[in-house]
Design a protein around this motif. Structure first.
Motif, PDB file in Angstrom:
ATOM      1  N   ALA A  45       0.827  -1.204   0.000  1.00 31.53           N
ATOM      2  CA  ALA A  45       0.000   0.000   0.000  1.00 31.53           C
ATOM      3  C   ALA A  45       0.865   1.260   0.000  1.00 31.53           C
ATOM      4  CB  ALA A  45      -0.932   0.000   1.210  1.00 31.53           C
ATOM      5  N   ALA A  46       1.922   1.241   0.824  1.00 26.65           N
ATOM      6  CA  ALA A  46       2.809   2.407   0.886  1.00 26.65           C
ATOM      7  C   ALA A  46       3.570   2.594  -0.418  1.00 26.65           C
ATOM      8  CB  ALA A  46       3.789   2.243   2.050  1.00 26.65           C
ATOM      9  N   SER A  47       3.913   1.498  -1.073  1.00 27.72           N
ATOM     10  CA  SER A  47       4.652   1.580  -2.332  1.00 27.72           C
ATOM     11  C   SER A  47       3.782   2.076  -3.476  1.00 27.72           C
ATOM     12  CB  SER A  47       5.222   0.203  -2.699  1.00 27.72           C
ATOM     13  OG  SER A  47       6.096  -0.268  -1.700  1.00 27.72           O
ATOM     14  N   GLN A  48       2.509   1.681  -3.469  1.00 30.76           N
ATOM     15  CA  GLN A  48       1.625   2.011  -4.583  1.00 30.76           C
ATOM     16  C   GLN A  48       0.853   3.309  -4.383  1.00 30.76           C
ATOM     17  OE1 GLN A  48      -0.858  -1.434  -5.252  1.00 30.76           O
ATOM     18  NE2 GLN A  48       0.896  -2.819  -5.330  1.00 30.76           N
ATOM     19  N   GLY A  49       0.712   3.749  -3.138  1.00 25.68           N
ATOM     20  CA  GLY A  49      -0.039   4.972  -2.883  1.00 25.68           C
ATOM     21  C   GLY A  49      -1.461   4.870  -3.422  1.00 25.68           C
ATOM     22  N   SER A  50      -1.920   5.924  -4.097  1.00 23.82           N
ATOM     23  CA  SER A  50      -3.304   5.950  -4.581  1.00 23.82           C
ATOM     24  C   SER A  50      -3.560   4.965  -5.714  1.00 23.82           C
ATOM     25  CB  SER A  50      -3.680   7.371  -5.028  1.00 23.82           C
ATOM     26  OG  SER A  50      -2.821   7.811  -6.060  1.00 23.82           O
ATOM     27  N   ASP A  51      -2.514   4.357  -6.259  1.00 29.45           N
ATOM     28  CA  ASP A  51      -2.720   3.308  -7.269  1.00 29.45           C
ATOM     29  C   ASP A  51      -3.250   2.023  -6.638  1.00 29.45           C
ATOM     30  OD1 ASP A  51      -1.812   4.980  -9.256  1.00 29.45           O
ATOM     31  OD2 ASP A  51       0.225   4.156  -9.290  1.00 29.45           O
ATOM     32  N   HIS A  52      -3.095   1.885  -5.325  1.00 30.70           N
ATOM     33  CA  HIS A  52      -3.589   0.711  -4.616  1.00 30.70           C
ATOM     34  C   HIS A  52      -5.115   0.744  -4.590  1.00 30.70           C
ATOM     35  CE1 HIS A  52      -4.350  -2.109  -1.295  1.00 30.70           C
ATOM     36  NE2 HIS A  52      -3.115  -2.548  -1.443  1.00 30.70           N
ATOM     37  N   LYS A  53      -5.732  -0.414  -4.772  1.00 31.88           N
ATOM     38  CA  LYS A  53      -7.184  -0.459  -4.907  1.00 31.88           C
ATOM     39  C   LYS A  53      -7.925  -0.030  -3.646  1.00 31.88           C
ATOM     40  CE  LYS A  53      -7.293  -5.437  -3.904  1.00 31.88           C
ATOM     41  NZ  LYS A  53      -7.674  -6.770  -4.437  1.00 31.88           N
ATOM     42  N   ARG A  54      -7.272  -0.078  -2.477  1.00 26.82           N
ATOM     43  CA  ARG A  54      -7.947   0.304  -1.232  1.00 26.82           C
ATOM     44  C   ARG A  54      -7.611   1.735  -0.787  1.00 26.82           C
ATOM     45  NH1 ARG A  54     -10.361  -4.096   1.301  1.00 26.82           N
ATOM     46  NH2 ARG A  54      -9.569  -6.161   0.751  1.00 26.82           N
ATOM     47  N   ILE A  55      -6.646   2.371  -1.423  1.00 27.22           N
ATOM     48  CA  ILE A  55      -6.211   3.705  -1.016  1.00 27.22           C
ATOM     49  C   ILE A  55      -7.007   4.766  -1.770  1.00 27.22           C
ATOM     50  CG2 ILE A  55      -4.243   5.272  -0.834  1.00 27.22           C
ATOM     51  CD1 ILE A  55      -3.916   2.792   0.872  1.00 27.22           C
ATOM     52  N   ASP A 356      10.438   3.406   8.576  1.00 29.44           N
ATOM     53  CA  ASP A 356      11.568   2.736   7.931  1.00 29.44           C
ATOM     54  C   ASP A 356      11.313   1.246   7.772  1.00 29.44           C
ATOM     55  OD1 ASP A 356      12.962   5.087   7.684  1.00 29.44           O
ATOM     56  OD2 ASP A 356      14.218   4.774   9.450  1.00 29.44           O
ATOM     57  N   THR A 357      10.701   0.645   8.782  1.00 30.22           N
ATOM     58  CA  THR A 357      10.434  -0.790   8.713  1.00 30.22           C
ATOM     59  C   THR A 357       9.433  -1.101   7.606  1.00 30.22           C
ATOM     60  OG1 THR A 357      10.841  -1.020  11.087  1.00 30.22           O
ATOM     61  CG2 THR A 357       9.676  -2.811   9.996  1.00 30.22           C
ATOM     62  N   THR A 358       8.352  -0.338   7.520  1.00 31.09           N
ATOM     63  CA  THR A 358       7.335  -0.592   6.504  1.00 31.09           C
ATOM     64  C   THR A 358       7.895  -0.439   5.097  1.00 31.09           C
ATOM     65  OG1 THR A 358       5.584   0.173   7.995  1.00 31.09           O
ATOM     66  CG2 THR A 358       5.063   0.113   5.639  1.00 31.09           C
ATOM     67  N   LEU A 359       8.656   0.614   4.865  1.00 33.89           N
ATOM     68  CA  LEU A 359       9.172   0.877   3.527  1.00 33.89           C
ATOM     69  C   LEU A 359      10.275  -0.100   3.115  1.00 33.89           C
ATOM     70  CD1 LEU A 359       9.280   4.788   3.505  1.00 33.89           C
ATOM     71  CD2 LEU A 359       7.554   3.277   2.507  1.00 33.89           C
ATOM     72  N   ASN A 360      10.891  -0.765   4.094  1.00 30.59           N
ATOM     73  CA  ASN A 360      11.984  -1.702   3.789  1.00 30.59           C
ATOM     74  C   ASN A 360      11.643  -3.141   4.157  1.00 30.59           C
ATOM     75  OD1 ASN A 360      14.365   0.101   2.948  1.00 30.59           O
ATOM     76  ND2 ASN A 360      13.666   1.083   4.823  1.00 30.59           N
ATOM     77  N   LEU A 361      10.371  -3.408   4.364  1.00 32.34           N
ATOM     78  CA  LEU A 361       9.956  -4.704   4.879  1.00 32.34           C
ATOM     79  C   LEU A 361      10.483  -5.899   4.071  1.00 32.34           C
ATOM     80  CD1 LEU A 361       8.433  -5.484   7.398  1.00 32.34           C
ATOM     81  CD2 LEU A 361       6.317  -5.504   6.078  1.00 32.34           C
ATOM     82  N   PRO A 362      10.487  -5.849   2.736  1.00 32.21           N
ATOM     83  CA  PRO A 362      10.970  -7.016   1.992  1.00 32.21           C
ATOM     84  C   PRO A 362      12.459  -7.309   2.216  1.00 32.21           C
ATOM     85  CG  PRO A 362       9.696  -5.557   0.573  1.00 32.21           C
ATOM     86  CD  PRO A 362       9.978  -4.803   1.835  1.00 32.21           C
ATOM     87  N   ASN A 363      13.201  -6.303   2.672  1.00 35.11           N
ATOM     88  CA  ASN A 363      14.643  -6.458   2.826  1.00 35.11           C
ATOM     89  C   ASN A 363      15.073  -6.789   4.251  1.00 35.11           C
ATOM     90  OD1 ASN A 363      14.982  -5.618   0.069  1.00 35.11           O
ATOM     91  ND2 ASN A 363      14.687  -3.506   0.752  1.00 35.11           N
ATOM     92  N   ILE A 364      14.117  -6.877   5.155  1.00 35.56           N
ATOM     93  CA  ILE A 364      14.449  -7.173   6.552  1.00 35.56           C
ATOM     94  C   ILE A 364      14.171  -8.651   6.801  1.00 35.56           C
ATOM     95  CG2 ILE A 364      14.036  -6.578   8.959  1.00 35.56           C
ATOM     96  CD1 ILE A 364      12.905  -3.908   8.018  1.00 35.56           C
ATOM     97  N   PRO A 365      15.195  -9.424   7.135  1.00 36.55           N
ATOM     98  CA  PRO A 365      14.996 -10.864   7.317  1.00 36.55           C
ATOM     99  C   PRO A 365      14.155 -11.169   8.543  1.00 36.55           C
ATOM    100  CG  PRO A 365      17.198 -10.231   8.025  1.00 36.55           C
ATOM    101  CD  PRO A 365      16.591  -9.016   7.393  1.00 36.55           C
ATOM    102  N   GLY A 366      13.768 -12.427   8.662  1.00 33.17           N
ATOM    103  CA  GLY A 366      13.012 -12.857   9.828  1.00 33.17           C
ATOM    104  C   GLY A 366      11.519 -12.877   9.579  1.00 33.17           C
ATOM    105  N   GLY A 367      10.782 -12.971  10.670  1.00 31.96           N
ATOM    106  CA  GLY A 367       9.335 -13.074  10.597  1.00 31.96           C
ATOM    107  C   GLY A 367       8.646 -11.754  10.854  1.00 31.96           C
TER     108      GLY A 367
END
Length: 426
Positions: A45-55, A356-367
């Motif tokens: 959602a943060a990456s797509q902004g208003s292009d996201h279907k729910r935003i 920072d965590t939300t915008l980099n979530l795919p790059n942060i290892p773990g659960g």
């Protein structure tokens, strides 16, 4: 009432802001949010902004609060709802509002579409439609993080319920996984895969006889095996196997051999990777159901399938995205019977860590990354508590508590953090 919240203004434009909430209406509820579990859906959602279907399209002028896996306690209840709720009640929210009789195509959801409710806020106003649609769910268990994680747990519960199998000679589809059948979870030791393992092992009404969990990361497989053991699975009547497909000469043949060469009744794909989807298709048995669970961010994502088998072996595909309210209620109920979702959580942080965590979530290892909204704390791996604790007494105590609990988060750790947050030094 002032609230502090992370609001979305556009693509990758998240801002931590403090602002005044309006006085609640008679049909609304004011609530304190204690914790929120960050989800890849929020990253999308943060990456797509208003292009996201729910935003909303006007998010640049009217920002929304992000976060949808949250829990807390009610503070003030509007007169319309005082017969059902009271201040002090603990709650979880089903964000996927189900407008059964509403306008077609309505996709509004807390964490995506609202100005005054979302998981990454200290206080929120729960709008009337959440209660009207039965999406404000009471939580009577200990702590808060289990209620926060009931939303991701509901997603895997919904996926299991969505699978189906056919009746030979008829057009009847029997919903659900095959009881006593063979199941495979591919790329299955990420956060949602762990939730699926946990649910399958704790479910009473139906379960597979064989559960095969695959991945290409041996460390993650080893961690999963310590959390959800062969012995516990055996006590539940399930043969559990963890398989590293990266070391197999022919993963498809190897997985089919494990199944007894007949293939699998239910296969779940937990990564939007074409070779994984194609592998899943190839290991399906007769009338096998492939559940594509992982949501791709690429709208052009595709993979090949064997249509010969679709025609002659009755293999088929379903896709699920989230769970419904009944799935969340089931999740809360199964947690009350002993399922602890703490195995999903690998990192803890405060509100200051959300952006920072939300915008980099795919790059942060773990659960899962679990945020405590009234705490100032950098995102910190539970595994790092002990080292940081050499110079910080709060981290030291958290490390001791987690070490006593197989390195996992717990209600005891949560209570200790909330009681000593001001002593963290941030």
């Amino acid at each position: 009432m002032k609230t502090k919240a992370v609001r979305l203004y556009g693509k990758a434009d998240l801002r931590l802001e403090e602002f005044e909430l309006p006085k609640i209406k008679d049909n609304e509820i004011l609530a304190k949010v204690v914790c929120d579990s960050l989800c890849m859906s929020s990253y999308k959602a943060a990456s797509q902004g208003s292009d996201h279907k729910r935003i909303p399209d006007d998010v640049d002028k009217n920002p929304i609060i992000i976060g949808h896996e949250f829990a807390g306690e009610l503070v003030e209840v509007g007169s319309k709802w005082t017969s059902e709720f009271k201040p002090g009640d603990k709650f979880s929210i089903q964000p996927a509002l189900n407008y059964k009789n509403g306008p077609v195509g309505v996709l509004s959801a807390p964490g995506y579409s609202y100005h005054h409710i979302g998981g990454d806020a200290t206080y929120v106003i729960i709008p009337n439609e959440v209660m009207e649609l039965g999406c404000l769910l009471p939580y009577e268990g200990e702590g808060f993080y289990p209620a926060s994680l009931s939303e991701p747990l509901s997603c895997v519960i919904g996926a299991m319920h969505a699978n189906y199998h056919t009746t030979p000679g008829s057009y009847i589809h029997n919903m659900e996984i095959v009881d006593g059948g063979k199941m495979a979870l591919l790329a299955g030791v990420g956060p949602m895969g762990l939730a699926a393992i946990n649910y399958v092992l704790h479910r009473d009404d139906r379960k597979p006889s064989l559960l095969v969990v695959t991945d290409i990361d041996q460390d993650r497989l080893d961690r999963a095996a310590t959390l959800y053991t062969f012995e516990f699975a055996q006590s539940r009547g399930i043969e559990l196997k963890y398989v590293n497909t990266s070391v197999m000469a022919d993963p498809v043949k190897g997985l089919k051999d494990i199944s007894g060469e007949g293939g699998y009744d239910d296969v779940f794909v937990f990564a939007p990777v074409a070779p994984v989807v194609e592998q899943a298709d190839k290991i399906l048995g007769f009338d096998g159901c492939l559940n594509f669970f992982a949501g791709p961010s690429n709208p052009e994502f595709s993979a090949t399938m064997n249509f010969y088998n679709i025609h002659y072996a009755f293999t088929h595909v379903v896709g699920t995205s989230g769970g419904n309210t009944d799935d969340m209620k089931e999740g809360l109920a199964v947690m009350a019977k002993g399922l602890d979702p703490a195995g999903l959580v690998t990192h803890i942080g405060g509100m200051n860590a959300v952006i920072d965590t939300t915008l980099n979530l795919p790059n942060i290892p773990g659960g899962k990354k679990l945020i405590y909204n009234h705490v100032e704390m950098p995102l910190t791996a539970i595994a790092d508590f002990k080292e940081i604790g050499k110079n910080n007494s709060v981290y030291s105590l958290l490390a001791e508590i987690c070490d006593r609990n197989k390195g996992l988060w717990s209600v005891e750790a949560e209570e200790m953090l909330l009681a000593n947050a001001k002593s963290l030094g941030y």
